[in-house]
Write a protein that holds these residues in place. Structure first.
Motif, PDB file in Angstrom:
ATOM      1  N   HIS A 149       0.842  -1.204   0.000  1.00 24.53           N
ATOM      2  CA  HIS A 149       0.000   0.000   0.000  1.00 24.53           C
ATOM      3  C   HIS A 149       0.870   1.245   0.000  1.00 24.53           C
ATOM      4  O   HIS A 149       2.070   1.184   0.301  1.00 24.53           O
ATOM      5  CB  HIS A 149      -1.003  -0.003   1.158  1.00 24.53           C
ATOM      6  N   ASP A 150       0.243   2.363  -0.361  1.00 24.36           N
ATOM      7  CA  ASP A 150       0.985   3.617  -0.460  1.00 24.36           C
ATOM      8  C   ASP A 150       0.593   4.579   0.659  1.00 24.36           C
ATOM      9  O   ASP A 150       0.854   5.777   0.579  1.00 24.36           O
ATOM     10  CB  ASP A 150       0.757   4.261  -1.841  1.00 24.36           C
ATOM     11  N   GLY A 151      -0.079   4.033   1.688  1.00 25.96           N
ATOM     12  CA  GLY A 151      -0.541   4.876   2.781  1.00 25.96           C
ATOM     13  C   GLY A 151      -2.007   5.251   2.625  1.00 25.96           C
ATOM     14  O   GLY A 151      -2.649   5.657   3.596  1.00 25.96           O
ATOM     15  N   ARG A 152      -2.525   5.127   1.400  1.00 23.50           N
ATOM     16  CA  ARG A 152      -3.936   5.462   1.134  1.00 23.50           C
ATOM     17  C   ARG A 152      -4.712   4.214   0.724  1.00 23.50           C
ATOM     18  O   ARG A 152      -5.725   3.887   1.303  1.00 23.50           O
ATOM     19  CB  ARG A 152      -4.045   6.477  -0.009  1.00 23.50           C
ATOM     20  N   ARG A 153      -4.218   3.541  -0.310  1.00 24.14           N
ATOM     21  CA  ARG A 153      -4.917   2.399  -0.879  1.00 24.14           C
ATOM     22  C   ARG A 153      -3.986   1.196  -0.995  1.00 24.14           C
ATOM     23  O   ARG A 153      -2.773   1.358  -1.182  1.00 24.14           O
ATOM     24  CB  ARG A 153      -5.439   2.730  -2.291  1.00 24.14           C
ATOM     25  N   ILE A 166      -5.906   0.695   6.134  1.00 23.29           N
ATOM     26  CA  ILE A 166      -6.209   0.828   4.701  1.00 23.29           C
ATOM     27  C   ILE A 166      -7.562   0.159   4.454  1.00 23.29           C
ATOM     28  O   ILE A 166      -7.733  -1.028   4.750  1.00 23.29           O
ATOM     29  CB  ILE A 166      -5.116   0.139   3.843  1.00 23.29           C
TER      30      ILE A 166
END
Ligand SMILES: CC(C)(COP(=O)(O)OP(=O)(O)OC[C@H]1O[C@@H](n2cnc3c(N)ncnc32)[C@H](O)[C@@H]1OP(=O)(O)O)[C@@H](O)C(=O)NCCC(=O)NCCS
Length: 143
Positions: A69-73, A107
């Motif tokens: 994940h990228d911190g959001r999704r 997430i």
């Protein structure tokens, strides 16, 4: 065919790479690229600790899921189960294991890409609760 209870789901380690890559390479429907070279997978596993898994039967790897994940999704890649072990719920368990870990990190949505002509893959995602988006396109650029 072994029972599903004989298999173990474990966090993927970079030491698993050669066997995992062989499995991906032998699986129709997998889109492999430079991003799947060992050094890139090593970086991916380090950036996304505890999110990617292998399924083992004895000392053989029979299934994989890559997740990050990228911190959001969240994003899932390379869900594969060795052909003779399919249809036993292993793919579903691998994906659920990654999703639970994503959720524990706050997430609450995950995406994935599947080739339109991958009938098996599309049937799997549709029957495990994923929505096929009709409202978006994926744009890509090599840089
Ligand atoms: C897709 C794949 C990972 C599924 O693994 P699996 O362990 O056989 O899947 P499961 O047994 O957990 O199946 C979960 C659900 O998906 C559905 N499903 C799985 N394979 C299916 C198939 N060939 N046709 C129709 N539905 C299928 C089933 O309905 C099943 O639900 P149910 O058993 O409750 O009815 C496996 O077929 C595979 O490795 N395919 C090649 C790689 C690929 O296409 N990966 C996904 C694209 S990224």
């Amino acid at each position: 065919m072994p029972f599903v209870s004989d298999v173990a789901i474990q966090e993927m380690q970079i030491e698993d790479y050669d066997e995992v890559y062989k499995l991906w390479s032998n699986t129709p429907g997998m889109g492999l690229s430079d991003a799947d070279k060992k050094e890139n997978i090593q970086k991916f596993l380090l950036r996304n600790k505890g999110l990617s898994y292998v399924c083992r039967h004895g000392d053989r790897i029979i299934g994989t899921v890559l997740c990050g994940h990228d911190g959001r999704r969240g994003h899932i890649y390379h869900v594969t189960v060795v052909e003779e072990y399919r249809g036993k719920g292993i793919g579903r368990r691998l994906v659920e294991t990654s999703l639970e870990k994503l959720k524990s990190e706050g997430i609450n949505k995950c995406h994935l890409v599947v080739f339109a002509d991958n009938a098996v893959g599309n049937a799997f995602w549709a029957s495990t609760g994923w929505d096929k988006r009709k409202d978006i396109f994926i744009y890509s650029k090599s840089i």
